[in-house]
Motif scaffolding. Structure first.
Motif, short mmCIF file in Angstrom:
data_model
loop_
_atom_site.label_atom_id
_atom_site.label_comp_id
_atom_site.label_asym_id
_atom_site.label_seq_id
_atom_site.Cartn_x
_atom_site.Cartn_y
_atom_site.Cartn_z
N ILE A 185 5.09 49.21 168.27
CA ILE A 185 5.73 50.53 168.23
C ILE A 185 6.27 50.72 166.82
CG2 ILE A 185 7.63 51.91 169.13
CD1 ILE A 185 7.35 50.16 171.73
N ALA A 186 5.68 51.66 166.08
CA ALA A 186 6.09 51.85 164.68
C ALA A 186 5.77 53.25 164.20
CB ALA A 186 5.40 50.82 163.79
N GLY A 187 6.50 53.67 163.18
CA GLY A 187 6.25 54.95 162.52
C GLY A 187 6.40 54.80 161.03
N ARG A 188 5.72 55.68 160.30
CA ARG A 188 5.68 55.62 158.84
C ARG A 188 6.14 56.95 158.24
NH1 ARG A 188 0.48 56.47 155.33
NH2 ARG A 188 1.11 55.52 153.37
N ALA A 189 7.06 56.85 157.28
CA ALA A 189 7.49 58.01 156.50
C ALA A 189 7.14 57.75 155.04
CB ALA A 189 9.00 58.23 156.65
N GLU B 207 18.69 55.87 153.94
CA GLU B 207 19.17 57.18 154.38
C GLU B 207 18.04 58.20 154.40
OE1 GLU B 207 20.65 55.29 151.95
OE2 GLU B 207 22.29 54.60 153.21
N GLN B 208 17.19 58.18 153.38
CA GLN B 208 16.05 59.09 153.35
C GLN B 208 15.06 58.75 154.47
OE1 GLN B 208 14.41 58.80 149.40
NE2 GLN B 208 16.00 60.10 148.50
N LEU B 209 14.84 57.47 154.72
CA LEU B 209 13.94 57.05 155.79
C LEU B 209 14.42 57.57 157.14
CD1 LEU B 209 11.51 55.38 156.80
CD2 LEU B 209 13.00 53.37 156.77
N LEU B 210 15.71 57.53 157.38
CA LEU B 210 16.27 58.01 158.64
C LEU B 210 16.10 59.51 158.83
CD1 LEU B 210 19.56 55.93 158.74
CD2 LEU B 210 17.50 55.57 160.13
N GLU B 211 16.10 60.26 157.74
CA GLU B 211 16.03 61.72 157.80
C GLU B 211 14.62 62.28 157.59
OE1 GLU B 211 18.47 63.62 158.80
OE2 GLU B 211 19.87 61.94 158.91
N ALA B 212 13.69 61.46 157.16
CA ALA B 212 12.34 61.92 156.82
C ALA B 212 11.48 62.11 158.08
CB ALA B 212 11.66 60.92 155.89
N PRO B 213 10.59 63.10 158.05
CA PRO B 213 9.64 63.24 159.16
C PRO B 213 8.59 62.13 159.08
CG PRO B 213 9.18 64.86 157.45
CD PRO B 213 10.44 64.14 157.04
N LEU B 214 8.21 61.62 160.23
CA LEU B 214 7.19 60.58 160.26
C LEU B 214 5.83 61.19 159.95
CD1 LEU B 214 8.32 58.52 163.37
CD2 LEU B 214 8.81 58.10 160.95
N GLU B 215 5.11 60.55 159.08
CA GLU B 215 3.79 61.02 158.64
C GLU B 215 2.69 60.47 159.55
OE1 GLU B 215 0.07 59.97 156.59
OE2 GLU B 215 1.69 58.56 156.99
N SER B 216 2.92 59.29 160.12
CA SER B 216 1.98 58.70 161.06
C SER B 216 2.73 57.75 161.98
CB SER B 216 0.84 57.98 160.33
OG SER B 216 1.34 57.03 159.43
N ILE B 217 2.15 57.52 163.15
CA ILE B 217 2.76 56.65 164.15
C ILE B 217 1.67 55.82 164.82
CG2 ILE B 217 4.72 58.18 164.61
CD1 ILE B 217 3.18 59.04 167.20
N THR B 218 2.08 54.74 165.46
CA THR B 218 1.12 53.95 166.22
C THR B 218 0.88 54.61 167.58
OG1 THR B 218 2.83 52.54 167.17
CG2 THR B 218 1.81 51.79 165.09
N LYS B 219 -0.24 54.24 168.18
CA LYS B 219 -0.57 54.74 169.52
C LYS B 219 0.52 54.35 170.52
CE LYS B 219 -5.47 54.44 168.53
NZ LYS B 219 -6.69 53.65 168.74
N GLU B 220 1.06 53.16 170.35
CA GLU B 220 2.10 52.68 171.27
C GLU B 220 3.39 53.50 171.11
OE1 GLU B 220 2.61 50.31 174.52
OE2 GLU B 220 0.81 50.47 173.30
N ALA B 221 3.71 53.92 169.90
CA ALA B 221 4.88 54.78 169.68
C ALA B 221 4.71 56.12 170.39
CB ALA B 221 5.12 54.98 168.19
N HIS C 105 6.43 61.37 167.93
CA HIS C 105 5.30 62.14 167.42
C HIS C 105 5.41 62.33 165.91
CE1 HIS C 105 7.85 65.73 167.09
NE2 HIS C 105 8.35 65.36 168.26
N VAL C 106 4.27 62.62 165.31
CA VAL C 106 4.23 62.93 163.88
C VAL C 106 5.13 64.14 163.64
CG1 VAL C 106 2.75 63.78 162.01
CG2 VAL C 106 1.95 61.93 163.52
N GLY C 107 5.94 64.08 162.60
CA GLY C 107 6.87 65.15 162.28
C GLY C 107 8.28 64.90 162.78
N MET C 108 8.43 64.01 163.75
CA MET C 108 9.76 63.65 164.25
C MET C 108 10.50 62.89 163.14
SD MET C 108 10.64 61.26 167.58
CE MET C 108 10.45 62.57 168.78
N ILE C 109 11.79 63.16 162.97
CA ILE C 109 12.50 62.45 161.91
C ILE C 109 12.79 61.01 162.36
CG2 ILE C 109 13.50 64.55 160.92
CD1 ILE C 109 16.21 63.66 162.07
N GLY C 110 12.95 60.14 161.38
CA GLY C 110 13.09 58.71 161.62
C GLY C 110 14.14 58.33 162.64
#
Length: 97
Positions: free
Chosen positions: A53-57, A64-78, A84-89
């Motif tokens: 379960i992981a996401g990438r920003a 602090e930026q990682l916590l507020e950034a929208p996720l650019e990609s996520i794993t299938k398990e996430a 979802h993509v676009g959800m903030i960290g």
């Protein structure tokens, strides 16, 4: 390594200073979010049996930026947790509790 709390839930924030880059992660015992160094395709394809379960920003330079950034990609398990993509960290992390 620093503990951080989001809505009463504790996570571990890790910053690794490397030559010409910094690795950033925030995790708990279920999953994590990470900076652009995370290879989501590798996790989804080569390591899919691990059900990570992981996401990438991308473009973040601090926790602090990682916590507020929208996720650019996520794993299938996430995705199975409602992440979802676009959800903030920090919202994604709260889905991991």
């Amino acid at each position: 390594m620093t503990p951080i709390t989001i809505n009463g839930h504790t996570f571990t924030a890790v910053t690794v200073l490397l030559p010409k880059t910094t690795l950033l992660t925030v995790s708990n015992d279920k999953g994590y979010i990470m900076c652009g160094a995370l290879d989501v395709a590798l996790l989804n394809n080569v390591l899919s049996d691990r059900k990570i379960i992981a996401g990438r920003a991308v473009g973040v330079k601090t926790i602090e930026q990682l916590l507020e950034a929208p996720l650019e990609s996520i794993t299938k398990e996430a995705e199975t947790l409602g992440i979802h993509v676009g959800m903030i960290g920090k919202e994604a992390l709260l889905k991991m509790v």
